[in-house]
Design a protein around this motif. Structure first.
Motif, PDB file in Angstrom:
ATOM      1  N   LEU A   1     -11.306  -5.052   3.262  1.00  0.00           N
ATOM      2  CA  LEU A   1     -12.091  -4.037   2.587  1.00  0.00           C
ATOM      3  C   LEU A   1     -11.762  -4.795   1.199  1.00  0.00           C
ATOM      4  O   LEU A   1     -12.711  -3.752   0.060  1.00  0.00           O
ATOM      5  CB  LEU A   1     -10.453  -3.469   2.839  1.00  0.00           C
ATOM      6  CG  LEU A   1     -10.257  -2.503   3.948  1.00  0.00           C
ATOM      7  CD1 LEU A   1      -9.492  -1.704   3.314  1.00  0.00           C
ATOM      8  CD2 LEU A   1     -11.829  -1.877   3.789  1.00  0.00           C
ATOM      9  N   THR A   2     -11.548  -6.069   0.836  1.00  0.00           N
ATOM     10  CA  THR A   2     -11.313  -6.243  -0.993  1.00  0.00           C
ATOM     11  C   THR A   2     -11.584  -7.496  -0.752  1.00  0.00           C
ATOM     12  O   THR A   2     -12.087  -8.498  -2.634  1.00  0.00           O
ATOM     13  CB  THR A   2      -9.912  -5.594  -1.308  1.00  0.00           C
ATOM     14  OG1 THR A   2      -8.590  -6.654  -0.625  1.00  0.00           O
ATOM     15  CG2 THR A   2      -9.653  -4.331  -1.041  1.00  0.00           C
ATOM     16  N   ALA A   3     -11.487  -8.182   0.100  1.00  0.00           N
ATOM     17  CA  ALA A   3     -12.004  -9.775  -0.292  1.00  0.00           C
ATOM     18  C   ALA A   3     -10.535 -10.217  -0.716  1.00  0.00           C
ATOM     19  O   ALA A   3     -10.255 -12.171  -0.855  1.00  0.00           O
ATOM     20  CB  ALA A   3     -13.128  -9.703  -0.903  1.00  0.00           C
ATOM     21  N   VAL A   4      -9.407  -9.554  -0.443  1.00  0.00           N
ATOM     22  CA  VAL A   4      -8.216 -10.576  -1.086  1.00  0.00           C
ATOM     23  C   VAL A   4      -7.123 -10.520   0.095  1.00  0.00           C
ATOM     24  O   VAL A   4      -6.564  -9.364   0.676  1.00  0.00           O
ATOM     25  CB  VAL A   4      -7.128  -9.033  -2.062  1.00  0.00           C
ATOM     26  CG1 VAL A   4      -6.621 -10.286  -2.613  1.00  0.00           C
ATOM     27  CG2 VAL A   4      -8.203  -9.650  -3.829  1.00  0.00           C
ATOM     28  N   GLY A   5      -6.995 -11.378   0.946  1.00  0.00           N
ATOM     29  CA  GLY A   5      -6.188 -11.402   2.167  1.00  0.00           C
ATOM     30  C   GLY A   5      -4.914 -12.183   1.932  1.00  0.00           C
ATOM     31  O   GLY A   5      -4.208 -12.521   3.062  1.00  0.00           O
ATOM     32  N   GLY A   6      -4.766 -13.414   0.791  1.00  0.00           N
ATOM     33  CA  GLY A   6      -3.840 -14.549   0.672  1.00  0.00           C
ATOM     34  C   GLY A   6      -2.526 -14.036   0.952  1.00  0.00           C
ATOM     35  O   GLY A   6      -2.331 -14.672   1.656  1.00  0.00           O
ATOM     36  N   PRO A   7      -1.816 -12.906   0.279  1.00  0.00           N
ATOM     37  CA  PRO A   7      -0.902 -12.715   0.051  1.00  0.00           C
ATOM     38  C   PRO A   7       0.027 -12.360   1.417  1.00  0.00           C
ATOM     39  O   PRO A   7       1.719 -13.423   1.232  1.00  0.00           O
ATOM     40  CB  PRO A   7      -0.601 -11.373  -0.820  1.00  0.00           C
ATOM     41  CG  PRO A   7      -1.454 -11.447  -1.302  1.00  0.00           C
ATOM     42  CD  PRO A   7      -2.669 -12.274  -1.179  1.00  0.00           C
ATOM     43  N   PRO A   8      -0.121 -11.686   2.490  1.00  0.00           N
ATOM     44  CA  PRO A   8       0.684 -11.978   3.471  1.00  0.00           C
ATOM     45  C   PRO A   8       1.117 -12.657   4.331  1.00  0.00           C
ATOM     46  O   PRO A   8       2.238 -13.224   4.227  1.00  0.00           O
ATOM     47  CB  PRO A   8       0.316 -10.586   4.263  1.00  0.00           C
ATOM     48  CG  PRO A   8      -0.592  -9.894   3.426  1.00  0.00           C
ATOM     49  CD  PRO A   8      -0.889 -10.593   2.148  1.00  0.00           C
TER      50      PRO A   8
ATOM     51  N   PHE B   1      -9.152  -0.265  -2.981  1.00  0.00           N
ATOM     52  CA  PHE B   1      -9.448  -0.775  -3.632  1.00  0.00           C
ATOM     53  C   PHE B   1      -7.969  -1.502  -4.137  1.00  0.00           C
ATOM     54  O   PHE B   1      -7.949  -2.961  -4.370  1.00  0.00           O
ATOM     55  CB  PHE B   1     -10.596  -1.408  -3.832  1.00  0.00           C
ATOM     56  CG  PHE B   1     -10.636  -2.970  -4.884  1.00  0.00           C
ATOM     57  CD1 PHE B   1     -10.997  -3.970  -4.510  1.00  0.00           C
ATOM     58  CD2 PHE B   1     -10.288  -2.896  -6.025  1.00  0.00           C
ATOM     59  CE1 PHE B   1     -11.238  -5.365  -4.692  1.00  0.00           C
ATOM     60  CE2 PHE B   1     -10.484  -4.057  -6.770  1.00  0.00           C
ATOM     61  CZ  PHE B   1     -10.853  -5.277  -6.384  1.00  0.00           C
ATOM     62  N   GLY B   2      -8.133  -0.950  -5.603  1.00  0.00           N
ATOM     63  CA  GLY B   2      -7.133  -1.014  -6.288  1.00  0.00           C
ATOM     64  C   GLY B   2      -5.339  -0.604  -6.064  1.00  0.00           C
ATOM     65  O   GLY B   2      -4.540  -1.860  -6.421  1.00  0.00           O
ATOM     66  N   LEU B   3      -5.025  -0.065  -5.435  1.00  0.00           N
ATOM     67  CA  LEU B   3      -3.864   0.359  -4.148  1.00  0.00           C
ATOM     68  C   LEU B   3      -3.673  -0.722  -3.229  1.00  0.00           C
ATOM     69  O   LEU B   3      -2.726  -1.742  -3.139  1.00  0.00           O
ATOM     70  CB  LEU B   3      -3.888   1.565  -3.584  1.00  0.00           C
ATOM     71  CG  LEU B   3      -4.339   2.916  -4.654  1.00  0.00           C
ATOM     72  CD1 LEU B   3      -4.156   3.722  -2.873  1.00  0.00           C
ATOM     73  CD2 LEU B   3      -3.141   3.223  -4.831  1.00  0.00           C
ATOM     74  N   LEU B   4      -4.996  -1.657  -2.728  1.00  0.00           N
ATOM     75  CA  LEU B   4      -4.321  -2.455  -1.727  1.00  0.00           C
ATOM     76  C   LEU B   4      -3.864  -4.008  -2.593  1.00  0.00           C
ATOM     77  O   LEU B   4      -3.228  -4.935  -2.474  1.00  0.00           O
ATOM     78  CB  LEU B   4      -5.611  -3.013  -1.037  1.00  0.00           C
ATOM     79  CG  LEU B   4      -5.826  -1.802   0.317  1.00  0.00           C
ATOM     80  CD1 LEU B   4      -7.190  -2.374   1.576  1.00  0.00           C
ATOM     81  CD2 LEU B   4      -4.089  -2.415   0.942  1.00  0.00           C
ATOM     82  N   ILE B   5      -4.661  -3.987  -3.738  1.00  0.00           N
ATOM     83  CA  ILE B   5      -4.538  -5.050  -4.670  1.00  0.00           C
ATOM     84  C   ILE B   5      -3.538  -5.045  -5.009  1.00  0.00           C
ATOM     85  O   ILE B   5      -2.705  -5.698  -5.284  1.00  0.00           O
ATOM     86  CB  ILE B   5      -5.957  -5.406  -5.740  1.00  0.00           C
ATOM     87  CG1 ILE B   5      -7.269  -5.493  -5.584  1.00  0.00           C
ATOM     88  CG2 ILE B   5      -4.877  -6.057  -6.967  1.00  0.00           C
ATOM     89  CD1 ILE B   5      -7.145  -6.907  -4.935  1.00  0.00           C
ATOM     90  N   LEU B   6      -2.799  -3.540  -5.559  1.00  0.00           N
ATOM     91  CA  LEU B   6      -1.154  -3.871  -6.535  1.00  0.00           C
ATOM     92  C   LEU B   6      -0.696  -4.010  -4.596  1.00  0.00           C
ATOM     93  O   LEU B   6       0.148  -4.377  -5.413  1.00  0.00           O
ATOM     94  CB  LEU B   6      -1.092  -2.281  -6.219  1.00  0.00           C
ATOM     95  CG  LEU B   6      -1.949  -2.148  -8.082  1.00  0.00           C
ATOM     96  CD1 LEU B   6      -1.398  -0.137  -8.746  1.00  0.00           C
ATOM     97  CD2 LEU B   6      -1.262  -2.838  -8.731  1.00  0.00           C
TER      98      LEU B   6
END
Length: 240
Positions: free
Chosen positions: A140-147, A103-108
């Protein structure tokens, strides 16, 4: 998950801010809310936040459907589908500590992608790649926006918001089916979604009123800073 009055207020405050940001620039509820919800209670990520995001994207699609360019976003949806399914397999076999670290690595990674500000051409291949990455990270993290947001960052703001909304709505539906199939959606998950609905509705309402007033790049810088700090905290917790 234990929902005290303080917890409910905190969740709604976080969701309000995330919904406001996504309502303005097309993404942000995951990147902003996931790290904070994770610190409130790790069980709030990813399944509850993905369901909350689905409610938001449905409402946004109703608002912004006239600006949608479906022929552009369709290929990203195909890549996103593959990413979601692969992420579902990983969620099924990963341990809690592994998930926190990932989670932490993917957020970074998401923050780094945004900071670097790549300017790829919009075509079928880049749509599939961006869609896959967003689907994989988002499940995985509910954070998929940036790409996917980076791919469309140079278009008209109304078109960007509509395109991203359609993509995330599709992706969220696929993610919900995937998470449900591996037992990640429970009564507690639905309860978390229900109590956060006021934050979603209020955030979207305020974003609609502020469209054209708030400059997206100011919100973006704040999101990235906060996400970096909370991602580092998650990594430290996983390694201890």
């Amino acid at each position: 998950m234990e929902f005290t009055l303080i917890t409910i207020l905190l969740i709604n405050l976080v969701i309000f801010c995330g919904s406001l940001l996504q309502g303005l620039i097309g993404y942000g509820i995951g990147l902003f809310s996931a790290p904070l919800l994770f610190l409130i209670d790790p069980a709030l990520v990813p399944a509850p936040l993905i369901l909350i995001s689905t409610v938001l994207t449905v409402l946004m699609m109703i608002r912004d459907k006239s600006h949608l360019q479906f022929d552009q976003i369709a290929w990203a949806m195909k890549g996103g589908f593959i990413g979601v399914v692969l992420a579902g397999v990983i969620l099924k076999v990963a341990t809690k500590d592994q998930f926190e670290l990932f989670f932490g690595l993917l957020i970074l990674a998401a923050v780094l992608i945004s900071v670097l500000g790549f300017k790829p051409k919009v075509n079928k291949i880049t749509n599939v790649i961006a869609g896959f990455t967003s689907g994989f990270m988002g499940t995985l993290t509910a954070v998929g926006g940036p790409p996917i947001a980076l791919l469309y960052q140079h278009g008209a703001i109304r078109n960007i918001v509509a395109n991203l909304t359609a993509f995330f709505m599709f992706l969220n539906i696929v993610a919900i089916v995937t998470l449900a199939s591996i037992g990640e959606i429970t009564f507690e998950t639905l309860k978390a979604v229900a109590i956060s609905t006021p934050g979603v509705c209020l955030g979207l309402y305020v974003s609609t009123k502020l469209q054209g007033i708030v400059k997206p790049h100011f919100a973006r810088k704040w999101i990235l800073t906060l996400s970096t700090v909370t991602a580092i905290i998650a990594i430290i917790r996983a390694l201890n």
